[in-house]
Motif scaffolding. Structure first.
Motif: not given
Length: 617
Positions: A271-274, A290-295
């Motif tokens: 999950e990656r915020w864009k 990447k940093a702040k990714d949610i696995l």
């Protein structure tokens, strides 16, 4: 022309036309034969009876409006494939709070608002997939909302001068005969009042529409992703981990981390915020963390020290939200595969097959003889084993071509919400905006504007050829095409001329309000069998001529004809707007009569008494 009815010339062609019309209506009402088949039988009957030539019965196939409707179905499909339809449906549901009455009101307001400035047919085609998504999210039958959608689409034609073709036809006739003209917003006060009444009416009338039991049963027969998750015991094993900026995971690929082979930890989704919203990425071996990714991870080992693992690699556990899998289902899905006999996979493990590398999918569960196996990663496959896989919907669908090794046994019902072209959403909006601007400006015909829009959607890969062709509601198009010859036949056999003379004799010497009522009723009746545009073409000169003879302003007469032409609520064949929702809504002919006739009477009373106030005689 030599026909099998050549010796029956003692019966007038008009008589046979009316007989065919009555027979078609009876077949529509009884609903024993599909409506598109009835339409084809009508075409055949007109030719065999000698009433119409082969060119006349096939004229619908060359009608620009038919092509326009087909193209707009493709536009609607692009809204689904790029996720725009889901965002609109989510927006409506967010505001409405999952309240069906509020959803209905917001839906009708949205459709009427857009339809005031572009083709109502186009708006309805665009909103059909939106309504289908809303119905799935709310777990209600499409019958409850498809009829309000078509009603709002027809009412949108009463909102502005350019909202629908009959308004322009009536205005052109008014200018030609009297040098008077209708202004852009002359229709708006009446349209707004009818819209408010329409919303109130549909809140009541939707209860008259029975649920589509076949569709409900089919939907219930499919498993949901949550059911598959519970069935394979994934819910207790699934965790969400936030990758801190100090984590050694940052900058590395999944292949470099060896999470599954070293820790039996399977990454299901990233999950990656864009742009202030989450996007879900299918994890591949080459996927870089990447940093702040949610696995979203699946823990296969029962003895795994989860807390120590998080501390060692600077990961922060996050709460599993109930809607997490629902949100992922738009781009990442799951399905059950069965291993066929003589498969090359038999006797090999998931690791030995390099399943994720070879197929792009993660095996998250194995079921054998109805029992879920505890160590799916190390188990050797046997014939008849069920594999639960998770991954990109397109890759799941591609497994259908792997029949030598697997058969796709069960797609979850969330597959209908897959968004295979989510990244193309801005380009889809650009394409559709271009189409709308071209339609509103009138630079090119509507059908050309729609064709340009569809070609842009294809160029930007918002739709592919298969999805485009599959999206077209062919039965609806055949129904419209098959009913078009009635308009030609009624004019050719003198039926329209006879009706006009009859109407003129009836209203002679009547008061203004009764005359407007008869004029509205006659327009509505004519509109049952021919298009609303054709109705306006036929009735506008009659109404204006009648006003001239009565020595009163022709404007209120013209307005009544325009509104009556749009009030095509009573049958599914009276307007393409109605025809398009027949299939998705699962309606019968009688459903339109049941809902449409009372509302047509309401619209008639409002029109007849409000129009003279706004446009005095």
């Amino acid at each position: 022309m030599n026909t099998i009815f050549e010796h029956a010339l003692w019966v007038s062609p008009l008589f046979w036309t009316l007989i065919l019309l009555g027979a078609a209506i009876i077949l529509f009402v009884h609903n024993k034969i599909r409506m598109d088949v009835v339409a084809l039988l009508v075409m055949l009957s007109f030719y065999l009876s000698g009433i119409l030539s082969i060119q006349e019965i096939l004229v619908g196939f060359s009608d620009p409006n038919i092509i326009l409707i087909a193209l707009l179905f493709i536009v609607g499909e692009s809204l689904v494939r790029t996720g725009i339809a889901y965002r609109v449906s989510d927006g409506i549901l967010k505001v409405a709070g999952n309240n069906e009455a509020k959803v209905l009101i917001l839906l009708m307001l949205s459709v009427a608002g857009l339809g005031a400035f572009m083709s109502s047919t186009g708006v309805v085609a665009v909103f059909i997939p939106v309504v289908m998504m809303i119905c799935r999210q709310m777990n209600i039958s499409p019958k409850r909302l498809m009829m309000p959608l078509s009603v709002a689409g027809l009412i949108s034609g009463m909102m502005t001068l350019i909202a629908t073709a009959p308004n322009l036809v009536v205005n052109a006739e008014l200018v030609k005969d009297t040098n008077l003209r209708l202004e852009f917003f002359d229709f708006t006060p009446i349209g707004l009042l009818i819209l408010v009444l329409g919303m109130g009416y549909m809140l009541i009338a939707r209860r008259w529409l029975s649920d589509n039991s076949d569709e409900s049963n089919q939907d219930m027969a499919q498993s949901s992703m949550n059911e598959l998750i519970n069935e394979y015991g994934l819910k207790d094993r699934t965790k969400r981990l936030v990758v801190k900026s100090t984590s050694p995971f940052v900058g590395k690929t999944l292949d470099q981390l060896h999470l599954r082979s070293s820790y039996q930890l399977n990454v299901l989704a990233i999950e990656r915020w864009k742009h202030f919203r989450p996007s879900y990425i299918m994890p591949l071996g080459t996927s870089e963390i990447k940093a702040k990714d949610i696995l979203m991870v699946d823990l296969e080992r029962c003895d795994f020290n989860f807390d120590m693992f998080c501390q060692e690699f600077h990961l922060e556990p996050a709460e599993i939200k109930s809607q997490s899998f629902d949100q992922q289902a738009r781009s990442i899905g799951m399905a059950e595969l069965i291993i066929v006999p003589n498969s090359a996979c038999i006797g090999k493990t998931t690791a030995e097959l390099q399943f994720r590398t070879k197929y792009g999918l993660n095996v998250v569960g194995i079921k054998r003889d109805g029992v879920v196996l505890s160590d799916a990663f190390k188990e050797k496959y046997r014939s008849g084993d069920l594999l639960l896989v998770i991954g990109d919907w397109r890759l799941i669908q591609a497994m259908r071509d792997r029949r030598k090794d697997f058969l796709v046994l069960n797609y979850p019902k969330e597959m209908a919400r897959a968004v295979p072209a989510q990244r193309q959403a801005p380009l889809a909006l650009l394409s559709i905006l271009t189409m709308v601007v071209l339609m509103v400006s009138g630079v090119v015909p509507n059908v050309v504007a729609a064709l340009i829009g569809c070609l842009m959607l294809a160029y930007f890969r918002c739709v592919d050829a298969k999805s485009a062709y599959d999206s077209i509601q062919w039965p609806s198009l055949i129904l419209i095409i098959g009913m078009m010859p009635f308009s030609t036949a009624l004019q050719k056999t003198g039926g329209v001329e006879f009706a006009v003379k009859w109407l003129t004799q009836i209203i002679d010497g009547w008061g203004m309000y009764p005359i407007l009522i008869v004029l509205f009723i006659f327009c509505a009746l004519v509109g049952l069998f021919i298009s609303n545009t054709a109705t306006a073409i036929l009735m506008a000169p009659i109404a204006i001529s009648l006003a001239t003879q009565l020595n009163v302003s022709p404007v209120p007469f013209a307005m009544v004809v325009a509104i009556a032409a749009s009030a095509a609520f009573m049958t599914p064949v009276s307007s393409p707007v109605n025809t398009m929702v027949v299939g998705p809504g699962g309606y019968k002919f009688a459903d339109f009569i049941k809902v449409g006739v009372p509302f047509t009477l309401i619209v008639m009373l409002v029109t007849v008494f409000i129009v003279p106030i706004l446009f005095p005689f």
